[in-house]
Design a protein around this motif. Structure first.
Motif, PDB file in Angstrom:
ATOM      1  N   GLY A  83      79.903  77.180  -4.189  1.00 21.45           N
ATOM      2  CA  GLY A  83      81.332  76.984  -4.454  1.00 21.45           C
ATOM      3  C   GLY A  83      81.965  78.358  -4.610  1.00 21.45           C
ATOM      4  N   GLU A  84      83.226  78.459  -4.217  1.00 23.95           N
ATOM      5  CA  GLU A  84      83.915  79.749  -4.295  1.00 23.95           C
ATOM      6  C   GLU A  84      84.761  79.803  -5.565  1.00 23.95           C
ATOM      7  N   LEU A  85      84.811  80.976  -6.171  1.00 27.16           N
ATOM      8  CA  LEU A  85      85.471  81.117  -7.467  1.00 27.16           C
ATOM      9  C   LEU A  85      86.947  81.491  -7.353  1.00 27.16           C
ATOM     10  N   ALA A 105      95.563  77.395  -3.935  1.00 25.45           N
ATOM     11  CA  ALA A 105      96.167  76.751  -2.765  1.00 25.45           C
ATOM     12  C   ALA A 105      95.222  76.773  -1.563  1.00 25.45           C
ATOM     13  N   CYS A 106      93.933  77.014  -1.822  1.00 26.88           N
ATOM     14  CA  CYS A 106      92.933  76.822  -0.777  1.00 26.88           C
ATOM     15  C   CYS A 106      91.891  75.808  -1.256  1.00 26.88           C
ATOM     16  N   GLY A 107      92.086  75.285  -2.472  1.00 29.59           N
ATOM     17  CA  GLY A 107      91.218  74.210  -2.970  1.00 29.59           C
ATOM     18  C   GLY A 107      89.846  74.651  -3.441  1.00 29.59           C
ATOM     19  N   HIS A 108      89.672  75.925  -3.749  1.00 27.61           N
ATOM     20  CA  HIS A 108      88.342  76.373  -4.171  1.00 27.61           C
ATOM     21  C   HIS A 108      87.964  75.804  -5.538  1.00 27.61           C
ATOM     22  N   ASN A 109      88.967  75.406  -6.322  1.00 23.08           N
ATOM     23  CA  ASN A 109      88.638  74.757  -7.605  1.00 23.08           C
ATOM     24  C   ASN A 109      87.947  73.409  -7.360  1.00 23.08           C
ATOM     25  N   ALA A 142      85.328  85.834  -4.407  1.00 23.61           N
ATOM     26  CA  ALA A 142      86.085  86.541  -3.367  1.00 23.61           C
ATOM     27  C   ALA A 142      85.814  86.070  -1.950  1.00 23.61           C
ATOM     28  N   GLU A 143      86.168  84.801  -1.643  1.00 20.73           N
ATOM     29  CA  GLU A 143      86.107  84.386  -0.229  1.00 20.73           C
ATOM     30  C   GLU A 143      87.361  84.840   0.509  1.00 20.73           C
ATOM     31  N   GLU A 144      88.505  84.760  -0.155  1.00 21.21           N
ATOM     32  CA  GLU A 144      89.753  85.201   0.477  1.00 21.21           C
ATOM     33  C   GLU A 144      89.723  86.717   0.626  1.00 21.21           C
ATOM     34  N   TYR A 145      89.972  87.185   1.836  1.00 18.43           N
ATOM     35  CA  TYR A 145      89.879  88.622   2.127  1.00 18.43           C
ATOM     36  C   TYR A 145      91.269  89.219   1.906  1.00 18.43           C
ATOM     37  N   GLN A 184      81.249  73.026   1.132  1.00 18.98           N
ATOM     38  CA  GLN A 184      82.306  72.145   1.642  1.00 18.98           C
ATOM     39  C   GLN A 184      83.646  72.766   1.317  1.00 18.98           C
ATOM     40  N   HIS A 185      84.698  72.299   1.988  1.00 17.05           N
ATOM     41  CA  HIS A 185      86.037  72.857   1.781  1.00 17.05           C
ATOM     42  C   HIS A 185      87.045  71.726   1.921  1.00 17.05           C
ATOM     43  N   SER A 186      88.128  71.837   1.203  1.00 21.64           N
ATOM     44  CA  SER A 186      89.214  70.861   1.331  1.00 21.64           C
ATOM     45  C   SER A 186      90.030  71.156   2.588  1.00 21.64           C
TER      46      SER A 186
END
Ligand SMILES: [Zn+2]
Ligand SMILES: [Zn+2]
Length: 436
Positions: A83-85, A105-109, A142-145, A184-186
């Motif tokens: 999971g991404e933080l 707003a990318c649903g990582h929660n 830190a998935e978002e660059y 997985q991702h939303s």
């Protein structure tokens, strides 16, 4: 010994029983969104949840990462569930943090909550005793660059090498003993499906562009200056002039922003800065477009006599599909959500993820669950269907892992044996890490 089917029913029931806690965890993470490598509160919440279940996760990996390994009855194979933080920056979103502009707003929660759901299921059942391999739960930074200048400063200080979490996890050896990775991702609900086993993802490189001109009084002596903003505008126009040369199938996207346009209005701008990605569907096309973009940016400097400095950074690699994993996941999705399932869903094709880098090294899957209203990364983003993006997604990932690790991990071992990695870790660090 329970059958595979009994194990799946057992973990799905366990996840259902924790539904309220799982959603409350996602809401708590959304209430304090944090950008990449700064996710201290998010990591602390995930760590506290695991510790509350009697676990002792490793923490502060690549600054904020959290890792917790669960041994199976045998340890023939290791599957990571990630999971991404991090949140993204959409300052005008109604839920954005007023100070930082960060918002989930990318649903990582939701993604992290689905990993938390699996932690609950592993605590509440005896699943691991029935599996021939280990499960490693990861909270990855830190998935978002984004905030590239900030992260590049950390890089120059030796606190990072790569600018994203999974890339740093690879470098730091967190994937050295992982055989298969799952996440997985939303996704937006508008795409006509409820869930997809995987999606196409572009790769990209990153550039920091700095035009250096010469300051002068903008009214009294502009002829003594060298206007770096003019250089930047000409450079941008020259980039636009490359676009007709990009092939449709390469899906090249070049989207620069100006991060500094000058200092004060009555001095000729002498220091102008831009950032850009060069995205594409394959590494060869990305590197080809990258050369054209460099040439274009340099031409702006040449035209007005300004210096043009370009710092190149490795972005993300395109996703390598693992067909066998995708097929297995399609089966799980049919069981959980019915007919509206795609094997490769279209909605994320122009986006990118550092899961792409992981997918070049080992069999990997990122499935998509269409529970979002409004676009990803927009002020309209709204997590509408939490059941789908958290509860169902968690069940799907854990049932897939049961398929992989049941029967002495026979299926997982076969998928690993059949997969041909693009890079070894060493090749990856050398070639992509240094853009050779
Ligand atoms: Zn995103
Ligand atoms: Zn995302």
């Amino acid at each position: 010994m329970k059958t595979k089917q009994e194990l799946k029913e057992m973990v799905c029931a366990a996840i259902d029983a924790r539904r309220d806690e799982i959603i409350a965890f996602a809401d708590a993470v959304a209430a304090e969104p944090e950008l990449g490598f700064k996710e201290t509160k998010t990591a602390a919440k995930f760590t506290a949840l695991l510790e509350g279940l009697g676990r002792t996760p490793r923490t502060h990996i690549a600054h904020t990462g959290v890792v917790d390994a669960y041994p199976g009855a045998r340890s023939d194979l290791r599957v990571a569930i990630m999971g991404e933080l991090d949140a993204i920056l959409v300052a005008d979103h109604p839920d954005a943090d007023p100070l930082t502009g960060a918002v989930h707003a990318c649903g990582h929660n939701a993604q992290l909550a689905s990993v938390a759901a699996i932690a609950y299921a592993l605590h509440d059942t005896d699943l691991m005793q029935h599996l021939g391999g280990d499960i490693v739960l990861m909270g990855v930074p830190a998935e978002e660059y984004v905030e590239i200048t900030y992260r590049n400063k950390l890089r120059e200080e030796g606190k990072l090498w790569f600018l994203s979490g999974k890339q740093e996890f690879i470098r730091l050896g967190e994937f050295d003993d992982i055989d298969i990775s799952v996440m997985q991702h939303s996704a937006p609900a508008a795409d006509g499906y409820k869930a997809g086993a995987s999606s196409v993802c572009n790769g990209f490189t990153v550039k920091l562009i700095n035009y250096k001109g010469k300051g002068a009084h903008a009214g009294a002596a502009p002829y003594d200056g060298v206007n770096a903003l003019n250089a930047a505008m000409l450079g941008l126009m020259a980039v636009h002039a490359q676009r007709e040369t990009f092939r449709d199938e390469d899906r090249i996207r070049v989207h620069p922003i100006i991060t500094k346009g000058g200092d004060i209005v009555n001095i000729v701008p002498a220091d102008v800065r831009l950032e850009t990605y060069v995205r594409g569907s394959n590494t060869e096309a990305i590197m080809g477009a990258s050369e054209k973009v460099n040439r274009a940016f340099r031409s702006g400097g040449d035209a007005v006599g300004a210096a043009c400095e370009i710092i190149e950074l490795p972005g993300y690699l395109p996703v390598v599909q693992c067909d066998a994993l995708n097929d297995l996941m399609v089966e799980e999705l049919h069981t959980l959500v019915g007919d509206q399932v795609m094997k490769i869903c279209p909605g994320f094709g122009g986006g990118s993820s550092d899961q792409g880098d992981v997918s070049q090294l080992m069999p990997s899957i990122q499935s998509f669950f269409a529970g979002v209203e409004g676009g990803l990364h927009t002020r309209d983003f709204c997590m509408k269907d939490k059941e789908l993006t958290m509860i169902t997604a968690a069940k799907a990932m854990l049932c897939l892992v049961i398929e992989l690790l049941y029967d002495d991990a026979a299926t997982g071992k076969r998928i690993k044996a059949d997969f041909k990695p693009v890079f070894t870790k060493e090749e990856y660090l050398r070639k992509w890490g240094r853009l050779e």
